[in-house]
Design a protein around this motif. Structure first.
Motif, short mmCIF file in Angstrom:
data_model
loop_
_atom_site.label_atom_id
_atom_site.label_comp_id
_atom_site.label_asym_id
_atom_site.label_seq_id
_atom_site.Cartn_x
_atom_site.Cartn_y
_atom_site.Cartn_z
N GLU A 126 -14.78 -55.39 -11.16
CA GLU A 126 -15.15 -54.87 -12.48
C GLU A 126 -16.59 -54.36 -12.49
OE1 GLU A 126 -14.20 -57.44 -15.73
OE2 GLU A 126 -12.23 -57.98 -14.91
N THR A 127 -16.90 -53.52 -13.46
CA THR A 127 -18.24 -52.97 -13.60
C THR A 127 -19.22 -54.09 -13.95
OG1 THR A 127 -17.32 -50.89 -14.40
CG2 THR A 127 -19.67 -51.28 -14.82
N ASP A 172 -26.05 -54.93 -6.86
CA ASP A 172 -26.15 -54.51 -8.27
C ASP A 172 -27.40 -55.03 -8.99
OD1 ASP A 172 -25.53 -57.24 -8.70
OD2 ASP A 172 -23.41 -56.82 -9.01
#
Length: 217
Positions: free
Chosen positions: A164-165, A192
């Motif tokens: 998922e983002t 990220d």
């Protein structure tokens, strides 16, 4: 990648977000890394490190803490209640408080030891069955209950689902923290951390991008 490159990327991400780099602690995740790699980062002057397992950390960090002044050690992995005492004796912060039973055990230990590491409560933002942490809907009650134990709750931690983002999960964690008056946000890893910084991360957890791929054999 290297420590200076990661530091430069953190500085740039902070600049884009209008934040000071002093607001973001880089936790160098040293789990299962060869001693020589960790010592190279220590010799370069870095002092904030993260481990996933109490037993592994016990085998190496007491000696390094004696050799290097100012080391700050963070427990990032799951913590069993029966390991609460050694964890609280060794670590400066614990990011994986994920259930009330553990928090109560830590409150008892804090009274006995006369100290307690900084604590981050783990929120399972993706509500994944195999992952530790409380569900977002239960987060407010959990935060209130742990605070009632007079423990030093500094913030929240999450590990987004890999498919998922991550920014959606970082934003959710930041929202939960803000409405509960918590400033600490432990979120963002090698792939990220820049997104996490844009959404308010105060602690980013970077391992392979600093040390190279983990050695498991």
């Amino acid at each position: 990648m290297s420590l200076p490159e990661i530091t430069a990327r953190i500085d740039a991400a902070c600049d884009r977000a209008g934040r000071s780099p002093a607001e973001v602690a880089l936790i160098a995740v040293s789990k299962v890394q060869p001693d020589a790699r960790v010592e190279a980062v220590l010799d370069a002057g870095h002092r904030v490190f993260g481990e996933n397992r109490v037993q592994e950390a016990q085998g190496k960090w007491p000696a390094w803490k004696e050799r290097y002044d100012g080391v700050e050690l963070h427990l990032l992995g799951p913590l069993q209640s029966n390991k609460a005492r050694p964890a609280m004796e060794l670590f400066d912060a614990i990011h994986s408080v994920d259930r009330l039973k553990l928090a109560r055990r830590m409150a008892d230990m804090a009274q006995e030891l006369g100290r307690c590491p900084d604590l981050f409560l783990q929120i399972n933002t993706g509500e994944e069955g195999q992952k530790a942490g409380v569900a977002p809907a239960e987060a407010d009650d959990f935060i209130h209950e742990v605070r009632a134990l007079d423990l030093p709750v500094k913030g929240l931690m999450c590990i987004p689902p890999v498919e998922e983002t991550p920014s959606l999960h970082f934003a959710l964690l930041a929202k939960i923290a803000a409405r509960n008056g918590l400033s600490g946000l432990s979120m963002g890893m090698s792939a990220d951390f820049e997104e996490a910084i844009a959404l308010g991360a105060t602690h980013v957890r970077v391992g392979s991008a600093i040390f190279g791929e983990r050695v498991t054999g």
